[in-house]
Design a protein around this motif. Structure first.
Motif, PDB file in Angstrom:
ATOM      1  N   GLY A  95       0.810  -1.201   0.000  1.00 20.13           N
ATOM      2  CA  GLY A  95       0.000   0.000   0.000  1.00 20.13           C
ATOM      3  C   GLY A  95       0.845   1.252   0.000  1.00 20.13           C
ATOM      4  N   VAL A  96       0.146   2.393   0.001  1.00 18.74           N
ATOM      5  CA  VAL A  96       0.796   3.700   0.047  1.00 18.74           C
ATOM      6  C   VAL A  96       0.053   4.578   1.041  1.00 18.74           C
ATOM      7  CG1 VAL A  96       1.685   3.629  -2.324  1.00 18.74           C
ATOM      8  CG2 VAL A  96      -0.578   4.585  -1.893  1.00 18.74           C
ATOM      9  N   ILE A  97       0.780   5.521   1.607  1.00 18.43           N
ATOM     10  CA  ILE A  97       0.190   6.493   2.523  1.00 18.43           C
ATOM     11  C   ILE A  97       0.129   7.813   1.768  1.00 18.43           C
ATOM     12  CG2 ILE A  97       0.421   7.698   4.726  1.00 18.43           C
ATOM     13  CD1 ILE A  97       2.162   5.243   5.623  1.00 18.43           C
TER      14      ILE A  97
ATOM     15  N   ALA B 251       3.565   5.205   9.628  1.00 23.08           N
ATOM     16  CA  ALA B 251       4.760   5.671   8.928  1.00 23.08           C
ATOM     17  C   ALA B 251       5.040   4.945   7.620  1.00 23.08           C
ATOM     18  CB  ALA B 251       5.974   5.539   9.847  1.00 23.08           C
ATOM     19  N   THR B 252       4.780   3.638   7.573  1.00 18.54           N
ATOM     20  CA  THR B 252       5.143   2.862   6.385  1.00 18.54           C
ATOM     21  C   THR B 252       4.123   1.760   6.134  1.00 18.54           C
ATOM     22  OG1 THR B 252       6.475   1.273   7.650  1.00 18.54           O
ATOM     23  CG2 THR B 252       7.627   3.208   6.757  1.00 18.54           C
ATOM     24  N   VAL B 253       4.155   1.284   4.901  1.00 17.25           N
ATOM     25  CA  VAL B 253       3.450   0.054   4.544  1.00 17.25           C
ATOM     26  C   VAL B 253       4.533  -0.840   3.955  1.00 17.25           C
ATOM     27  CG1 VAL B 253       1.610  -1.013   3.196  1.00 17.25           C
ATOM     28  CG2 VAL B 253       1.337   1.343   4.013  1.00 17.25           C
ATOM     29  N   SER B 254       4.895  -1.894   4.707  1.00 17.82           N
ATOM     30  CA  SER B 254       5.931  -2.804   4.222  1.00 17.82           C
ATOM     31  C   SER B 254       5.773  -4.163   4.885  1.00 17.82           C
ATOM     32  CB  SER B 254       7.330  -2.234   4.492  1.00 17.82           C
ATOM     33  OG  SER B 254       7.559  -2.120   5.867  1.00 17.82           O
ATOM     34  N   GLY B 255       6.250  -5.169   4.203  1.00 20.71           N
ATOM     35  CA  GLY B 255       6.177  -6.519   4.746  1.00 20.71           C
ATOM     36  C   GLY B 255       4.752  -6.994   4.966  1.00 20.71           C
TER      37      GLY B 255
END
Length: 151
Positions: free
Chosen positions: A74-76, A105-109
């Motif tokens: 995803g994206v913020i 803060a992030t979208v990862s993993g």
């Protein structure tokens, strides 16, 4: 004319020349030549992020494009997180962590991550790892062509 007169005149010229050079350097250092009012001298405002696609007049502005949101990620975008848990399925979520009100803060993993206290949320907004106990609030998004819009 004597040598003393000549030396005095040379000293006077050298001293006057050095003083003039120092004065010119000081004036140059202090002079702005209108830089404060010149548009070129003003620093540009920092960008808030890459601009989103432009919407035609009367239509909602896109918050992202479908190509920006990876499958399984995803994206913020400001106060919205847009995820794509599976191909073609887009989810909109509020970017405010339900634990202490920090912005994620992030979208990862495969998770949406809050850096303040370590909360992690699934791509559907559900709590994966606390201290948050409530899921991220849902935001309605829809796909229009290649654009993702609120609503």
């Amino acid at each position: 004319m004597s040598n003393d007169d000549l030396c005095l005149n040379r000293r006077t010229i050298v001293i006057a020349g050095a003083s003039a050079a120092a004065a010119a350097a000081a004036l140059t250092a202090c002079t702005t030549y209108g830089k404060e009012s010149s548009p070129q001298a003003q620093a540009p405002a920092p960008a808030a992020g890459p601009p989103g696609p432009k919407a035609p007049a009367g239509q909602p502005a896109a918050i992202a494009t479908t190509s920006e949101v990876p499958v399984g990620g995803g994206v913020i975008k400001g106060d919205v997180v847009v995820t794509q848990p599976s191909a073609g399925s887009f989810v909109g979520l509020d970017s405010t962590c339900t634990h202490a009100g920090c912005k994620v803060a992030t979208v990862s993993g495969g998770t949406i991550n809050c850096a303040c206290h370590g909360s992690k949320f699934g791509l559907d907004g559900s709590v994966v790892n606390g201290p948050a106990t409530r899921p991220l609030a849902s935001k309605s998004v829809r796909v229009e062509g290649a654009s993702i819009v609120l609503g």
